[in-house]
Scaffold this active site. Structure first.
Site, short mmCIF file in Angstrom:
data_model
loop_
_atom_site.label_atom_id
_atom_site.label_comp_id
_atom_site.label_asym_id
_atom_site.label_seq_id
_atom_site.Cartn_x
_atom_site.Cartn_y
_atom_site.Cartn_z
N ASP A 97 27.24 17.88 -29.55
CA ASP A 97 27.16 17.03 -30.67
C ASP A 97 28.92 16.68 -30.82
OD1 ASP A 97 26.67 16.09 -33.50
OD2 ASP A 97 25.07 17.37 -33.39
N ASP A 198 28.21 12.27 -33.81
CA ASP A 198 27.86 12.34 -35.25
C ASP A 198 28.62 11.36 -36.32
OD1 ASP A 198 26.80 14.43 -37.26
OD2 ASP A 198 28.81 14.29 -37.80
N GLU A 255 24.94 8.48 -33.92
CA GLU A 255 24.07 8.56 -35.08
C GLU A 255 24.35 7.36 -35.93
OE1 GLU A 255 23.11 11.57 -38.89
OE2 GLU A 255 25.40 11.34 -37.85
N ASP A 325 18.41 17.18 -40.49
CA ASP A 325 18.79 16.55 -41.68
C ASP A 325 17.69 16.06 -42.37
OD1 ASP A 325 21.68 17.01 -41.22
OD2 ASP A 325 21.87 14.99 -40.42
#
Ligand code: TEU
Ligand code: CA
Length: 549
Positions: A97, A198, A255, A325
Site C-alpha cells: 500500500d 491509497d 484507489e 473499508d
C-alpha cells in the site's frame, strides 16, 4: 495486450486481522508467511497487503511515521524480506500500500514542518492562518469535523483530509514528490511487484483552498468538490509515472473514488502509461447516505456495464466487491438470513468473471459476514468513532447510531480471519486485538475445506475455471437479459469462444425464456446449486456459468 497482472487473481490482506504467529493477539507478517500455502492452493497469484509500516495506529497503519520501517507489532524488515521471497518462491507476487496523500503526525517530515514557520520542510504540508479566529476554510473532512487542526507551536492550522493525526502532504512541492519517489524506488528495488495507491484521488487540492458552498449553514460543509479527482490530478500521476512507475515491470492500482466510466480511459488506457488499474467506487457508494440498502440489479448492470464497455480493448478493470473499508458483501448485497451460502457464491460469480483482475478480500472467500455491535465500546475504527460523535451532536439516539454503523462501519470487515473452530477462530492463541465474529464455528476455512459445496470451494472452482479459459480473462463482455429485474446475465466472447454467466440477484426464483437467451444443460460448466431442475428458472441467488462454444 496480454499481461501477467491481467491473468492474475488477487487477494487483499489486512495484516492486523489475518493471522497472529507469536501469540500477542495481533496479526503479523510471519502469520501471512504461514498462510501462503493456503493462498497458493486457493489459486492466488497476487497479494496486496495493507500498510505494514511503522505507525502510531491512529488509522490502523494508514498513518505512517516511517515508510522504511515495519510496524513493531507486525515484525521486522527481515520478516518482510522473508515474506517477499516466500511469495516469489511460490510463483506469486506481492504489492504494498502506497499511502502518500498524508503521513502520520509523528513522521519526522511533519515534526520538522511543524517546528517553526521557516523550517525548510514547512511547505511539505499545508499551513494557513486562521480566519476570524476559526479554521482557514469551512471544509468538512472525510472522517467528519474540520479538515484543519490548529497547532499552538506556530499558531497556524495544518490541512488533514482524514484524521487530525494524518496531515496531508503538499504535492505541489517538488521536494515532497522527490522524497516520495525515492521511497518508492527503495521498495521496488527490494523486489516488490507494485503498489495499491491509497487515496490517490485526493492528492490535488483546489489551489485557493476557498470555502465551499454551504446552503445548509453547517459548521463544516462537504468538501469533496475541492479535493476529489480535482482538475490537474493527472499531472501528478504523469509525474510519478515518468519518474518511477514506467521504469519497472509492476502493477499499480489507484484507489480512485470520484472517477466515472466516461473518464476511466484517461487513467488506465494502455497508451497513457499511467496506472494499470483503478479501484472505482461507483458500485460501492450507491446508496449514500442511506447506507445498507441493496442496489437493484438494474443499477448494478448500468454501472458494471459502463466500466466494462469503456475499457474494452483500451484498458483494464480491477474487479472487487469487498475491502477493509466496506461492509461484508454477503451482508450488503446478499441475504445472510435465508440464503447465506447461495448469495455469497452468486455475488462471487457475478463480479469474478467480468473482464478485469478480480480481487478477493480476506474472509470473502468463506462468506464472512458483518459482525454485531452492542455499544460504542464495540467499535474500534477512528472513522466510526468520529461518526458517532457527529451523530450524537445531531441528537441521534444510541440505537440509531449503532444501527447506522452496523450497516456502514468499517469494523465489520476487520474482525479476525476465521480459520477454524478453535478458540479465537484459530487466528490467535490469545484474545485477539479485536473481537471475533460470533459465527466463526459455522463460517471458517477448515470446515469449508471439507465441504465440496462450500463458499470456499466455489471460489476455488471459479478461480480454476478462469485460469483454464482465456475467454474468461480477455473476452469481450456483453450484457444479456438487460431488462430482467432479477437476473444479471452477461456473455464473454473471444475468437469464437463464448461463455454466459447468469446470476439471480434476488431471494425469489427468477425466469427468462429461450427466446431471450437459449441455453442447453450440457453447456453448464459451473453452478452454486447441487441440483438444478428447470433450464429457464433460477432458484434464489442461483448462479450458473455456461460454455457455449
Ligand atoms: O481510504 C480512502 C478512501 O476511501 C477515500 O479515497 C474515499 O474517497 C473516502 O473514503 C470517501 O468516503 C483509504 C484507506 O483505504 C482507508 O482505510 C484509510 O483510512 C484512508 O485511505 C486514509 O489513509
Ligand atoms: Ca502477533
Amino acid at each position: 495486450m496480454a499481461n501477467w497482472w491481467k491473468e492474475a487473481v488477487a487477494y487483499q490482506i489486512y495484516p492486523r486481522s489475518f493471522k497472529d504467529s507469536n501469540g500477542d493477539g495481533i496479526g503479523d507478517l510471519n502469520g501471512i508467511t504461514e498462510k501462503l500455502d493456503y493462498l497458493k492452493d486457493l489459486g492466488i497469484d497476487l497479494i496486496w497487503i495493507c500498510p505494514m509500516y511503522k505507525s502510531p495506529n491512529d488509522d490502523n497503519g494508514y498513518d505512517i511515521s516511517d515508510y522504511q520501517q515495519i510496524m513493531a507489532e507486525f515484525g521486522t524488515m527481515a520478516d518482510f524480506d522473508r515474506l517477499l521471497s516466500e511469495v516469489h518462491a511460490r510463483g506469486m507476487r506481492l504489492i504494498i500500500d502506497l499511502v502518500v496523500n498524508h503521513t502520520s503526525d509523528e513522521h519526522p517530515w511533519f515534526l520538522e514542518s511543524r517546528s517553526s514557520r521557516d523550517n525548510p520542510k514547512r511547505d511539505w504540508y499545508t499551513w494557513r492562518d486562521g480566519k476570524n479566529g476559526a479554521e482557514p476554510n469551512n471544509w468538512e473532512g472525510i472522517f467528519k469535523g474540520s479538515t484543519w487542526e490548529f497547532d499552538p507551536v506556530t499558531e497556524q492550522y495544518f490541512l488533514h483530509l482524514f484524521t487530525r493525526r494524518q496531515p496531508d502532504l503538499n504535492w505541489e512541492n517538488h521536494d515532497v514528490r522527490r522524497a516520495v519517489y525515492d521511497m518508492m524506488r527503495w521498495w521496488l528495488d527490494k523486489g516488490i511487484d507494485g503498489f495499491r495507491i491509497d487515496a490517490i484521488a485526493h492528492l490535488k487540492k483546489e489551489p485557493l483552498l476557498a470555502d465551499v458552498p454551504n446552503p445548509d449553514k453547517l459548521r463544516y460543509a462537504p468538501s469533496m468538490k475541492s479535493h476529489l479527482n480535482y482538475d490537474g490530478l493527472l499531472d501528478y500521476v504523469d509525474d510519478m509515472s515518468r519518474n518511477v512507475l514506467q521504469h519497472y515491470d509492476i502493477v499499480t492500482v489507484g484507489e480512485m473514488n470520484g472517477l466515472f466510466a466516461d473518464h476511466a480511459e484517461e487513467w488506465v488506457g494502455e497508451h497513457r502509461n499511467r496506472l494499470s488499474m483503478v479501484f472505482q467506487f461507483e458500485h460501492v457508494r450507491l446508496w449514500e447516505p442511506e447506507a445498507g440498502l441493496r442496489p437493484e440489479p438494474a443499477v448494478l448492470k448500468k454501472i458494471f456495464t459502463a466500466w466494462q464497455e469503456a475499457l474494452e480493448g483500451k484498458g483494464w478493470n480491477a474487479l472487487y466487491v469487498e475491502n477493509h473499508d466496506l461492509t461484508r458483501i454477503t451482508s450488503r448485497w446478499g441475504d445472510t438470513e435465508h440464503h447465506w451460502r447461495e448469495s455469497a457464491t452468486c455475488i462471487a460469480a457475478l463480479y469474478f468473471l467480468m473482464q478485469g483482475t478480480p480481487f478477493i478480500y480476506q474472509g470473502q472467500e468463506i462468506g464472512m459476514t458483518n459482525t454485531r455491535f452492542n455499544s460504542l465500546d464495540d467499535f474500534d475504527d477512528v472513522s466510526a468513532k468520529n461518526m458517532w460523535r457527529e451523530m450524537e451532536a445531531q441528537g441521534k439516539s444510541e440505537e440509531e447510531i449503532i444501527a447506522f454503523l452496523t450497516n456502514t462501519g468499517r469494523d465489520n470487515s476487520r474482525t479476525p480471519m476465521q480459520w477454524n473452530t478453535w478458540p479465537n477462530a484459530g487466528f490467535s492463541e490469545v484474545k485477539p486485538w479485536y473481537h471475533v465474529n460470533a459465527n466463526f464455528e459455522m463460517i471458517n476455512v477448515a470446515s469449508q475445506q471439507q465441504d465440496p459445496d462450500s463458499v470456499l470451494n466455489f471460489y476455488r472452482a471459479l478461480i480454476k475455471l478462469r485460469k483454464q479459459e482465456r475467454t474468461l480473462i480477455y473476452g469481450r463482455y456483453e450484457l444479456e437479459l438487460a431488462d430482467n429485474p432479477q437476473i444479471y446475465a452477461y456473455r464473454r466472447v473471444l475468437d469464437g469462444a463464448e461463455f454466459v454467466v447468469l446470476c439471480n440477484m434476488s431471494s425469489k426464483s427468477a425466469r427468462w425464456t429461450s427466446d431471450e437467451l437459449p441455453l442447453e444443460w450440457a453447456q453448464c460448466v459451473l453452478g452454486n446449486y447441487p441440483q438444478v431442475d428447470e433450464l429457464y428458472r433460477l432458484h434464489p441467488w442461483e448462479a450458473r456459468v455456461y460454455k457455449l462454444a
